[in-house]
Scaffold this active site. Structure first.
Site, mmCIF file in Angstrom:
data_model
loop_
_atom_site.group_PDB
_atom_site.id
_atom_site.type_symbol
_atom_site.label_atom_id
_atom_site.label_comp_id
_atom_site.label_asym_id
_atom_site.label_seq_id
_atom_site.Cartn_x
_atom_site.Cartn_y
_atom_site.Cartn_z
ATOM 1 C CD GLU A 132 -1.704 -7.316 3.473
ATOM 2 O OE1 GLU A 132 -1.130 -7.648 2.410
ATOM 3 O OE2 GLU A 132 -2.944 -7.415 3.653
ATOM 4 C CG HIS A 157 2.068 -2.669 -6.853
ATOM 5 N ND1 HIS A 157 0.873 -2.660 -7.517
ATOM 6 C CD2 HIS A 157 2.157 -3.873 -6.243
ATOM 7 C CE1 HIS A 157 0.253 -3.808 -7.323
ATOM 8 N NE2 HIS A 157 1.009 -4.569 -6.554
#
Length: 358
Positions: free
Chosen positions: A93, A163
């Site tokens: 990322e 998540h």
């Protein structure tokens, strides 16, 4: 259908000349325009198609976006626009956002996808210390305003603590970027196009709970919804409710139940959290005298605290009760205990009644 279009027919930005976009009212023409029933991920996909088609210097990239992404938001893009403009990246990322900053600094529009908002933290330094400060540190000689970072956020029913997080408040503390969260397919398309074309870096959080559940009629043409303009989506007189993203659906259900008990709720969708529309919220609270804020993120340090403090400063003498916050709990996001963690309809309804009866 009429009620859905009625909410949408407020204010849109339709791309005009090469010098920018023009603001138009669509109240009279909205009923005759071409619309299509779409869920939220399809509306995102349509916005990305338009962005790539209308600007040859735009790019979409991230983990697995080349074959459509885990939520299918980028389906068909690589096939239509080529793998030089729509491509996969390594699972890094920090590198994804760093590459996006460099691409945007060279005059391109970089639409970066972080696969889950929970994994945006490795890119935090790039967003906060590089993207947000790029223009300021150069005295406006150069910038990376063409950068947009998309990230699915929030609960999904079974995501657990890696998540399901809602990290928007971390980025609302950072001058130099914008933070945008849509509540529906129609809003998602218009706000995403505005974010991509905005001259500032934007972090665009998408409520993944609604990717397939939220379905409404979306105009097929290219349109933008202005950033930093909140919307009163339900008018009322007794209490003001403020939220964003998927939480608006829960709050609206609470408003309907409160109405059965004689309580008139005004519901506001903030849409843009940074910079947020203080004036719309202030005007509403001065009318109702009460405020309730709800979001999925933990209550401590959540963006609801900033809204509460601002409204207390601006509306102190108009308030009839303390500001109420109905938010996630101060725990890591649980798996089996998710129903207890979430700011549910019943929690919001109880807070509405408590605030009105204070």
């Amino acid at each position: 259908m009429a009620s859905l279009l009625g909410r949408f027919c407020r204010k849109l930005v339709v791309p005009g000349s090469a010098h920018g976009a023009r603001m138009v009212s669509t109240t009279s023409s909205c009923g005759s325009e071409t619309v299509k029933s779409l869920n939220l991920y399809s509306a995102i996909n349509q916005a990305l198609h338009i962005a790539l088609e209308t600007d040859p210097r735009s790019y979409v990239f991230g983990e697995d976006v080349g074959f459509g992404g885990v939520f299918r938001c980028t389906t068909g893009l690589a096939e239509r626009f080529g793998k030089n403009r729509v491509f996969n990246t390594p699972l890094c990322e920090q590198g994804i956002v760093g590459f996006g900053i460099g691409l945007a600094a060279m005059g391109n529009r970089a639409v970066v996808e972080i696969q889950f908002a929970d994994y945006i933290y490795p890119a935090f330094d790039q967003i906060v210390n590089e993207a947000a400060k790029f223009r300021y540190r150069s005295g406006n000689q150069f910038n990376c305003g063409g950068l947009t970072i998309r990230a699915p956020y929030g609960a999904v029913g079974h995501g657990g603590h890696y998540h399901s997080q809602s990290p928007e408040a971390f980025f609302c503390h950072v001058p130099g970027i914008k933070v945008v969260i849509p509540r529906s397919p129609r809003e998602a398309k218009g706000l995403l196009l505005s974010s991509i074309r905005d001259p500032n870096p934007v972090v665009f959080f998408e409520p993944k709970w609604l990717y397939r559940q939220a379905v409404e009629e979306v105009p097929e043409h290219d349109y933008m919804i202005p950033l930093s303009e909140a919307e009163v989506i339900r008018e009322g007189n007794d209490i003001t409710l403020v939220g964003w993203g998927a939480q608006l659906t829960v709050m609206e259900q609470a408003c309907l139940d409160a109405e059965k008990e004689g309580i008139s709720c005004e519901l506001i969708d903030l849409k843009t959290l940074l910079p947020w529309d203080k004036e719309t919220v202030e005007a509403s609270v001065k009318k109702t005298g009460r405020l309730l804020i709800s979001h999925e993120a933990p209550v401590t340090g959540g963006f609801g605290a900033e809204i509460s403090a601002t409204i207390l400063e601006r509306c102190f003498l108009k308030l009839e009760a303390p500001v109420s916050r109905v938010c996630g709990l101060d725990t890591p996001f649980p798996l089996v205990f998710e129903p207890f963690y979430m700011p549910t309809k019943n929690k919001i309804l109880d807070a509405i009644k408590s605030t009105v009866n204070y």
